[in-house]
Design an enzyme around this catalytic site. Sequence first.
Site, PDB file in Angstrom:
ATOM      1  N   CYS A 113       0.844  -1.201   0.000  1.00  0.00           N
ATOM      2  CA  CYS A 113       0.000   0.000   0.000  1.00  0.00           C
ATOM      3  C   CYS A 113       0.879   1.251   0.000  1.00  0.00           C
ATOM      4  O   CYS A 113       1.521   1.551  -0.987  1.00  0.00           O
ATOM      5  CB  CYS A 113      -0.972  -0.024   1.170  1.00  0.00           C
ATOM      6  SG  CYS A 113      -2.342   1.151   0.984  1.00  0.00           S
ATOM      7  N   HIS A 211      -3.427  -5.402  -0.200  1.00  0.00           N
ATOM      8  CA  HIS A 211      -2.928  -5.852   1.100  1.00  0.00           C
ATOM      9  C   HIS A 211      -2.927  -7.384   1.213  1.00  0.00           C
ATOM     10  O   HIS A 211      -3.864  -7.968   1.763  1.00  0.00           O
ATOM     11  CB  HIS A 211      -3.787  -5.268   2.223  1.00  0.00           C
ATOM     12  CG  HIS A 211      -3.545  -3.823   2.492  1.00  0.00           C
ATOM     13  ND1 HIS A 211      -2.753  -3.380   3.531  1.00  0.00           N
ATOM     14  CD2 HIS A 211      -3.998  -2.719   1.852  1.00  0.00           C
ATOM     15  CE1 HIS A 211      -2.724  -2.057   3.521  1.00  0.00           C
ATOM     16  NE2 HIS A 211      -3.468  -1.626   2.518  1.00  0.00           N
ATOM     17  N   GLU A 213      -1.289  -9.183   3.222  1.00  0.00           N
ATOM     18  CA  GLU A 213      -1.242  -9.596   4.631  1.00  0.00           C
ATOM     19  C   GLU A 213      -2.637  -9.736   5.231  1.00  0.00           C
ATOM     20  O   GLU A 213      -2.830 -10.474   6.208  1.00  0.00           O
ATOM     21  CB  GLU A 213      -0.385  -8.616   5.453  1.00  0.00           C
ATOM     22  CG  GLU A 213      -1.075  -7.365   5.943  1.00  0.00           C
ATOM     23  CD  GLU A 213      -1.355  -6.321   4.865  1.00  0.00           C
ATOM     24  OE1 GLU A 213      -1.978  -5.297   5.177  1.00  0.00           O
ATOM     25  OE2 GLU A 213      -0.938  -6.529   3.703  1.00  0.00           O
TER      26      GLU A 213
END
Length: 237
Positions: A113, A211, A213
């Site tokens: 990001c 993202h 994660e």
Amino acid sequence: MKKPKIGITTAWSVETWGDSIESRGYNYVGRSYIEAIIKAGGIPVLIPQFEQIDIKSVLEDIDGLLLSGGGDAKKFSKEDMPDLRKQQPLRYDFEAELVKAAKELKKPIMGICRGFQMLVEVFGGSLSDELIEGHKQKDPNGGVPWHKVNLAEDSFLYSVVSSNQWDVNSFHVQKVNQVPEGFRTAAVADDGVIEAIEYMDDAFILGTQFHPEELIWSDERTAIIFKKFIEESKIRR
């Protein structure tokens, strides 16, 4: 073999949320970054941004570097959105020096990001002045995909996903204008917004606008990305 230490950059609440400088605020990072590194077999080490910190010493103690997102420009309006450095000047200058030094040492680097946008600017690319619509998802659950990205067939991400398209999440309003020299575009949204870049030399440098994660619990392919990052960090140690 010891687990590799992965340095994770942090945001400072004075810059992001407008906390009083007198209170000194606090440094923070989303827990999902920490969970993703642990799940992949690494040890997360949080890195605060301070002028007094010796960057060379920081890099000596870590095996890989993760430039986190988060701490976005919530205190700014779309009509008055400053550039990336003005949003968080202390963080920007610290991370710029940190990531340049990490690249020179061939430390594996991931940028997510805002971290992705840092890679773009620090290595000579640029962000567009135009703010975009449709990429800041309404669903606050980061594990829910929001739009598709199209993957380049010669990219590392394509080898992970084994498909030309991938459903990813999305939480940004800024976009890349120019990819840095030495990098290739790995993923593009249907509207042309660049969603991932990869370094084309022998060092592992990967940036994603989305993202991964946040997706590790719902899409096992994102876990492969972090495992590759950890493996490269072991090799370079």
